[in-house]
Scaffold this active site. Structure first.
Site, PDB file in Angstrom:
ATOM      1  N   GLY A  64       0.937  -1.275  -0.252  1.00 24.70           N
ATOM      2  CA  GLY A  64       0.105   0.121  -0.001  1.00 24.70           C
ATOM      3  C   GLY A  64       0.856   1.233  -0.048  1.00 24.70           C
ATOM      4  O   GLY A  64       2.107   1.152  -0.167  1.00 24.70           O
ATOM      5  N   SER A  65      -0.009   2.516  -0.035  1.00 27.60           N
ATOM      6  CA  SER A  65       0.890   3.636  -0.181  1.00 27.60           C
ATOM      7  C   SER A  65       0.467   4.564   0.739  1.00 27.60           C
ATOM      8  O   SER A  65       0.282   4.296   1.816  1.00 27.60           O
ATOM      9  CB  SER A  65       0.971   4.247  -1.662  1.00 27.60           C
ATOM     10  OG  SER A  65      -0.459   4.253  -1.940  1.00 27.60           O
ATOM     11  N   THR A  66       0.352   5.874   0.138  1.00 29.14           N
ATOM     12  CA  THR A  66       0.187   7.166   0.877  1.00 29.14           C
ATOM     13  C   THR A  66      -0.907   7.072   1.881  1.00 29.14           C
ATOM     14  O   THR A  66      -0.598   7.462   3.332  1.00 29.14           O
ATOM     15  CB  THR A  66      -0.207   8.094   0.037  1.00 29.14           C
ATOM     16  OG1 THR A  66       0.806   8.278  -0.969  1.00 29.14           O
ATOM     17  CG2 THR A  66      -0.220   9.578   0.784  1.00 29.14           C
ATOM     18  N   ALA A  67      -1.965   6.551   1.738  1.00 30.22           N
ATOM     19  CA  ALA A  67      -2.972   6.531   2.946  1.00 30.22           C
ATOM     20  C   ALA A  67      -3.243   5.354   3.663  1.00 30.22           C
ATOM     21  O   ALA A  67      -4.155   5.292   4.570  1.00 30.22           O
ATOM     22  CB  ALA A  67      -4.348   6.960   2.148  1.00 30.22           C
ATOM     23  N   ASP A  68      -2.388   4.369   3.567  1.00 30.50           N
ATOM     24  CA  ASP A  68      -2.448   2.961   4.038  1.00 30.50           C
ATOM     25  C   ASP A  68      -2.408   3.176   5.541  1.00 30.50           C
ATOM     26  O   ASP A  68      -3.182   2.517   6.361  1.00 30.50           O
ATOM     27  CB  ASP A  68      -1.596   1.853   3.722  1.00 30.50           C
ATOM     28  CG  ASP A  68      -2.274   1.363   2.353  1.00 30.50           C
ATOM     29  OD1 ASP A  68      -2.256   1.892   1.367  1.00 30.50           O
ATOM     30  OD2 ASP A  68      -2.973   0.519   2.522  1.00 30.50           O
TER      31      ASP A  68
END
Lengths: 139, 427
Positions: A64-68
């Site tokens: 996952g990335s930024t908001a995970d």
């Protein structure tokens, strides 16, 4: 009762214990777990439908990335977060999520936790020392 | 991790609990990356969960709690900090007929964010293109989240920045530090996959949509390797370069690309590869680009309801092109055309009369909002019909499609034509 201690690295402080839940998927706390219910939702996961709530959640690594990390935090706010996380490799978004939700997290254990721990084992995660203590079920 | 005296002081809580937590977070994340230490940064770019992801309901309240906890006791960001766009502009929610109570909740969440970050001294860019406003130079180290900002900064400007997460980016802004790993180290910045444009392609005639399709398709092929483009026109504009950047952030997880003769760390192929052999070689031709155009379309219904332009935020030349295409035309009343940009450019475009032209045709120009149409994927009020979107942005198309929204991907003229006729593909 057999007790095994594994040393590793700490990603997030705190001590928690509970029942082990294993999955072999790379989990995203935003995309793969339902925030409000604490259930694994990713369609391709064999563990779809299982609840992570209050479990010692063991999986290889996160994705996952930024908001995970926010997903992890929301899960904690909803009262559905795992009691602790054990990873083989630490994905930094999982680390960030564990920290902001104050969930103990340990990784890079001296043995593969997915091989040593079985579903249902009682596990204590010490995120302060980076240690995991497993109490095997009586067979 | 070895800490400096300044870092030890922050960790001891001398700048308040928020900064203390921020430093703890950076250390833990850094250790997960095997970083030996933290480094000073000269800038950071943050995003805001209560403004960009969830601005209504329980998730919005929890987001605000998280942010309040994260900045507790902090008096000012340590470095210049820019900020990402918001989820949905209330004026658009009004135009769409969202319930008043919903809009009121949105306003509260947005106000909380604006006030919180203003107090900390943020540069209120509310854009995914902060480099239009606060520009960094090659070699500067930055913190930040938002893949487009990371890709543009690393690739086009030679700035050194990692694809951080939302909470980590905020932590870098509060501490002025980031862990030394990834893109901050020269050895991680080399190209790994050569991407050659076949002779049958004439990139000199590429539309913005073509650059989007090229970028998206290449991203899918390289997955996690840094691509080195060969054969792109030397004098690509900033507008074209941002369209080459954006889709790579969604179809691949990469923080950077090289374009030989164009980007600062790729004067030659040899330098871009760091003297190493490439791990992959790809060729892209007409077939690959057409396939990507098709792949990005999920719609079957030709009647459209929205046109989103400005993913990433439009430049003044783009605003000019949009106004030229809309001059003297009327957009169908059932179509909402939104052009997204950032405040300073909006004000200039207003002075130039470009915003008037777009508004007279029935469209909207909005500053500070995300143009990827995320508001159609998430947090949609009960009973609201989502409809069909047309866009020239691969990033927007990808996310909309993944969110189950019908989308047509094509060129800017195709999108504007669809707004005027009401249907995709009508002559």
């Amino acid at each position: 009762m057999k007790s095994i201690t594994l040393k590793g690295r700490s990603a997030s402080k705190g001590i928690a214990e509970g029942e082990a839940l294993l999955t072999y998927d790379a989990l995203s706390f935003l995309s793969d777990i339902s925030v409000t219910e604490g259930i694994i939702t990713s369609p391709q996961s064999k563990f779809k439908g299982q609840s992570v709530s209050d479990k010692i959640l063991i999986f290889p690594t996160g994705r996952g990335s930024t908001a995970d990390p926010y997903g992890f935090y929301m899960l904690k706010k909803a009262g559905k977060a795992p009691a602790a996380v054990i990873n083989i490799d630490a994905n930094p978004t999982t680390v960030a999520g564990a920290i902001i939700s104050h969930t103990p997290m340990v990784y890079k254990l001296e043995r593969n936790p997915l091989e040593v721990i079985e579903a249902g084992d009682h596990v204590l995660v010490d995120g302060n020392k980076g240690v995991v203590i497993i109490t095997k079920q009586v067979t | 991790m070895k800490l400096t005296a300044d870092e030890e002081r922050m960790l001891a809580g001398e700048s308040g609990p928020g900064v203390q937590r921020a430093l703890e977070l950076l250390i833990a994340v850094g250790e997960a990356y095997e970083a030996k230490k933290l480094i000073d940064i000269s800038s950071s770019h943050i995003l805001s969960p209560e403004m960009q992801f969830w601005n209504t309901g329980q998730l919005s309240r929890w987001s605000r709690e998280l942010v309040a906890e994260s900045v507790e006791g902090a008096t000012h960001f340590r470095v210049p900090v820019t900020i990402n766009p918001i989820f949905l502009e209330p004026a658009i929610a009004e135009r769409l007929g969202y319930p008043e109570s919903y809009i009121e909740e949105m306003r509260q969440s947005l106000a909380f964010g604006r006030e919180t970050y203003a107090r900390l001294g943020v540069i209120p860019t509310y854009t995914c293109c902060p480099f239009y406003i606060h520009t960094l130079r090659q070699g500067e180290h930055s913190g930040g989240a938002e893949s487009l900002v990371v890709l543009f900064n690393n690739s086009v400007l030679g700035v050194r920045v990692n694809r951080e997460s939302g909470p980590t980016a905020l932590a870098t802004a509060l501490t002025g530090k980031t862990p030394l790993y990834g893109m901050h180290l020269s050895e991680n910045r080399h190209g790994q996959a050569i991407v050659e444009l076949k002779d049958e392609l004439d990139p000199g005639t590429f539309t913005y949509a073509d650059y989007n399709a090229l970028s998206y398709g290449v991203g899918k092929m390289v997955v996690d390797k840094i691509p080195v483009f060969l054969g792109l026109p030397r004098h690509m504009s900033i507008t074209q370069l941002k369209y080459l950047c954006a889709p790579l952030g969604v179809s691949a997880g990469i923080p950077m690309f090289h374009a030989v003769g164009i980007t600062p760390e790729a004067p030659t192929l040899e330098v871009a590869l760091g003297g190493r052999k490439p791990e992959m070689r790809i060729e892209v031709g007409k077939k690959e680009i057409s396939r990507t155009f098709e792949e990005l379309c999920s719609a079957t219904e030709p009647r459209i309801n929205y046109v989103f332009l400005g993913c990433p935020h439009v430049t003044i030349p783009e605003m000019n092109e949009i106004a030229t295409l809309l001059q003297g035309k009327k957009i169908k009343s059932e179509v909402l055309l939104v052009v997204g940009t950032t405040e300073p450019l909006y004000l200039l475009a207003r002075q130039m009369g470009l915003v008037d032209i777009i508004e007279n045709s029935g469209g909207m120009v909005v500053s500070g909002m995300c143009s990827a149409g995320s508001f159609l994927r998430r947090g949609v009020p009960q009973g609201f019909h989502v409809g069909v979107v047309a866009t020239n942005a691969a990033k927007a198309a990808h996310y909309l499609k993944a969110g189950g929204v019908q989308v047509w991907f094509g060129t800017m003229p195709q999108c504007i034509n669809a707004a005027v006729t009401g249907k995709w593909g009508d002559a």
